[in-house]
Design an enzyme around this catalytic site. Structure first.
Site, short mmCIF file in Angstrom:
data_model
loop_
_atom_site.label_atom_id
_atom_site.label_comp_id
_atom_site.label_asym_id
_atom_site.label_seq_id
_atom_site.Cartn_x
_atom_site.Cartn_y
_atom_site.Cartn_z
N THR A 81 -4.22 -0.58 7.38
CA THR A 81 -4.08 -1.33 6.12
C THR A 81 -2.78 -2.10 6.06
O THR A 81 -2.77 -3.30 5.71
CB THR A 81 -4.16 -0.36 4.93
OG1 THR A 81 -5.37 0.39 5.01
CG2 THR A 81 -4.13 -1.14 3.61
N TYR A 139 -0.68 15.17 11.69
CA TYR A 139 -0.46 13.96 10.89
C TYR A 139 0.70 14.16 9.94
O TYR A 139 0.76 15.14 9.20
CB TYR A 139 -1.73 13.63 10.11
CG TYR A 139 -1.59 12.40 9.23
CD1 TYR A 139 -1.54 11.13 9.78
CD2 TYR A 139 -1.52 12.52 7.83
CE1 TYR A 139 -1.41 10.01 8.98
CE2 TYR A 139 -1.40 11.40 7.02
CZ TYR A 139 -1.34 10.14 7.60
OH TYR A 139 -1.22 9.02 6.81
N ASN A 163 1.85 -8.55 1.30
CA ASN A 163 2.52 -7.56 0.45
C ASN A 163 1.79 -6.23 0.35
O ASN A 163 2.41 -5.21 0.10
CB ASN A 163 2.70 -8.17 -0.95
CG ASN A 163 3.04 -7.13 -1.98
OD1 ASN A 163 4.18 -6.69 -2.10
ND2 ASN A 163 2.03 -6.71 -2.75
N GLY A 205 1.80 -3.80 -9.39
CA GLY A 205 3.15 -3.62 -8.87
C GLY A 205 3.86 -4.88 -8.44
O GLY A 205 3.83 -5.92 -9.11
N ILE A 206 4.52 -4.80 -7.29
CA ILE A 206 5.34 -5.90 -6.77
C ILE A 206 4.49 -7.15 -6.54
O ILE A 206 4.92 -8.27 -6.85
CB ILE A 206 6.02 -5.47 -5.46
CG1 ILE A 206 6.99 -4.31 -5.72
CG2 ILE A 206 6.75 -6.64 -4.82
CD1 ILE A 206 7.52 -3.65 -4.46
N SER A 230 9.79 -2.30 4.56
CA SER A 230 10.49 -1.32 3.75
C SER A 230 11.66 -0.78 4.56
O SER A 230 11.60 -0.71 5.80
CB SER A 230 9.55 -0.17 3.37
OG SER A 230 10.29 0.93 2.85
N LEU A 282 -8.21 -4.82 3.50
CA LEU A 282 -7.36 -5.00 4.68
C LEU A 282 -7.55 -3.92 5.73
O LEU A 282 -7.17 -4.12 6.89
CB LEU A 282 -5.89 -5.05 4.26
CG LEU A 282 -5.42 -6.41 3.75
CD1 LEU A 282 -4.14 -6.26 2.95
CD2 LEU A 282 -5.24 -7.39 4.90
#
Length: 327
Positions: A142, A200, A121, A46-47, A176, A95
């Site tokens: 994360t 949740y 990222n 992805g990005i 975001s 992470l």
């Protein structure tokens, strides 16, 4: 209405770029990055993968941390195939695990490399409730806490690199626009959802993690100033894009939703543009603690601008990471 029209048309802002600009386009006039070393998390797809590709194109040496060595090797091979001579180092990192973050930093520091760019990222959208191995809600662990610790452990190295080379260091946190969906007491909500005292909500948990990233950026910019470091910290909204974040919910309904929103979606090269712009554009020298969208300065939510909340989150994050180290 005007902002929506500008977004859909890709009209450039004051920077000369807009929503339709690509990562290649926004770095075209940037100086050669041959002396730059960059760590990019989430660069296996992805990005992040496009960010890595474009920075390698501009000459940067890349360090790609990854949970999957196979996926990281595939990205490395693709970049090397397109740009022979690219300098890319792969290191393991999960992470969501604070011990993994510490191990990654130890391994990176053992290489005795400079560090000019840190692009945080990587992101996760955890549809179902889960806790990390450290007992932290998985999305928060994360997206935010792992990056908090990673950045904190690398700040000194970045400051030393900037001092020795005279080149400004830059930390780019990818947030975001969804951070605007959360308002309230971040730490109280995290405690309630972690202890299962409230149900949740995957989207709300994701929004919280992205708000935490903006708040972290504000506090980080202040900490770097206090250190006297020639290092800036900014955060970016990449735009609406379909990436592997939705991989747990692929299917007809997901496909239909993205098809209906297709006019609002960016391509991956467009979504990577703002992070690359913030990382490489020389006109941003000295600019810190800011929020960017579509390669232009933008305003985050009112909650994201609260210095008290930012300071409290930093203190709580230090306490959480220190507690996990002891245990």
């Amino acid at each position: 209405m005007l902002e929506t029209a500008r977004y859909l048309l890709g009209s450039p802002g004051s920077s000369g770029f807009g929503s339709k600009s690509t990562a290649e386009e926004v770095t075209e006039a940037s100086p050669d990055l041959g002396t730059i070393t960059a760590i990019i998390t989430g660069a296996t797809s992805g990005i992040g993968a496009e960010t890595a590709r474009v920075l390698a194109m501009r000459g940067a040496r890349l360090v790609i941390p990854a949970r999957s060595v196979k996926a990281a090797q595939e990205v490395k091979d693709r970049i090397a195939g397109e740009f022979p001579g690219s300098k890319i180092i792969l290191l393991p990192l999960d992470l969501s695990s604070l011990s993994s973050v510490r191990s990654f930093v130890d391994e990176f520091l053992s290489l005795r490399l400079p560090l000019n760019l840190l692009i945080n990222n990587a992101g996760k959208y955890s549809h179902d409730y889960a806790l990390s191995e450290d007992g932290i809600e998985m999305t928060f662990a994360t997206n935010y806490l792992g990056h908090f610790l990673l950045t904190k452990l690398l700040m000194e190295t970045m400051a030393e690199t900037a001092l020795r080379t005279g080149i400004e260091g830059r930390i780019i946190n990818v947030s975001s626009g969804i951070h605007t969906w959360f308002s309230g007491d971040c730490l109280r909500y995290l405690d309630l959802v972690t202890s299962k005292k409230i149900s949740y909500d995957a989207t709300l948990a994701y929004a919280l993690s992205k708000l935490a990233i903006v708040l972290h950026t504000m506090a980080l910019a202040e900490k770097l100033k206090e250190m006297g470091a020639n290092v800036t910290a900014n955060c970016v909204h990449p735009g609406i894009v379909r990436t592997r974040l939705t991989r747990d919910r692929e299917g007809f309904l997901t496909d239909l939703a993205f098809f209906m929103a297709s006019k609002l979606l960016k391509t991956i090269p467009q979504a990577a543009a703002t992070a690359c712009y913030a990382a490489a554009n020389p006109l941003l020298a000295g600019l810190t603690g800011k929020y960017f969208a579509d390669c232009n300065l933008a305003s985050p939510s009112p909650a994201a601008g609260c210095r008290r909340e930012s300071s409290q989150l930093w203190s709580a994050s230090e306490a959480m990471t220190a507690e996990m180290e002891k245990s």
